[in-house]
Design a protein around this motif. Sequence first.
Motif: not given
Length: 467
Positions: A301-309
Amino acid sequence: MEHRIVGPGPYRATKLWNETVELFRARMPLRKHRCRFKSYDRCFTAAEAVDWLHELLRCSQNFGPEVTRKQTVQLLKKFLKNHVIEDIKGKWGQEDFEDNRHLYRFPPSSPLKPYPKKPTYQKDVIKFPEWNDPPPSTSQENIPVRPVVMNSEMWYKRHSIAIGEVPACRLVYRRQLTEANVEEIWKSMTLAYLQKVLGLDSLEEVLDIKLVNSKFIIHNVYSVSKQGVVILDDKSKELPHWVLSAMKCLANWPNCSDLKQPMYLGFEKDVFKTIADYYGHLKEPLLTFHLFDAFVSVLGLLQKEKMAIEGFQICCLLLPPENRRKLQLLMRMMARICLNKEMPPLCDGFGTRTLMVQTFSRCILCSKDEVDLDELLAARLVTFLMDNYQEILKVPLALQTSIEERVAHLRRVQFQKSYPEVYQERFPTPESEALLFPEKPKPKPQLLMWALKNPFQPFQRTRSFRM
């Protein structure tokens, strides 16, 4: 030479391994080489393999530009051990791969990793006790009854019940919302939140939910200091004092008030080596073997930083409290060292940031299976952790609020069912509230001068008035 993005989901590490192997076999340039007066077709040198694979990994969005040449050599060693490549004479497995001019080739068939077959786990559905259910290990038939002497009145009552004149009594048990119920609510809602973030139909192939300890989650949420660091009940699981002092020294360099030893040239390097040795000899990585697949899945999910966090926040809540505390202290130290311009170089060959990632990535994340890309994935995860550790190691407020509201609602319902009259007095419904507090006639609002549209207009007669 492109790597497709492998998103979150089951067996992500295996998918990345297989795709890297396929790209390497399909696109690695092969040509004729000469060695000891003999020519070999369709082969490559070790250095050529390192150059080509290093560039492939650096350009991949699954790994990133932080991949080092040393990590690429380690991956090729795994390739040789697992017969993805072999030396020019057909040897593999026991041979060691080095960055030199030694010749290698591809075997006729490439052994891709099979996807592991994990046992299917039944979904644990939390069933809250009904209010008329008996407690465990109690049945309606085995309730001890004191013998009574039968007389005519008792006989008549029993006879009346038998013919239906008097309704039969049924024993009703009042159940409490126990601590175990609350723990199960925390566990189920936390896992459901993680499943939603990952966008999966089930977490069965990402982690074994039976190994998730609800007590760890609750402890990691509530037993924290003002700085947000976990406080341990068992002090024997704390970091040794000498390690904690060394970490404070480097985190606050050059103001090392906690250390009483005199400083000397290269003192900071020895302190760093002390910390690295301690974390390097841990029996298990801080993110645990059990949660390896879950963290690797969130990496997609690192392409979607907020979801990865958000995904990392939840996964870190599942850690044993002692692991979470060690991770919090380590990440704070690493981040401060990287931002400290007064810190002397801790290694001659690497920059400070690269050194931090290479030194601690394996003690933070690695898999039990050596046939994996765990070193590359760990470097990717630790880099992201260093940049976002303050957010990742906080408790997700939305999750905590929703769980607390759920627990409060169930306790309110339990109280309402157990004591309906008291509940009606304390928390009246609209109907009962009307009986307890009869509505008083509301006074008519006063006509205010400034409420009129044209308050100072002269009165004009209308036709209706004249009629």
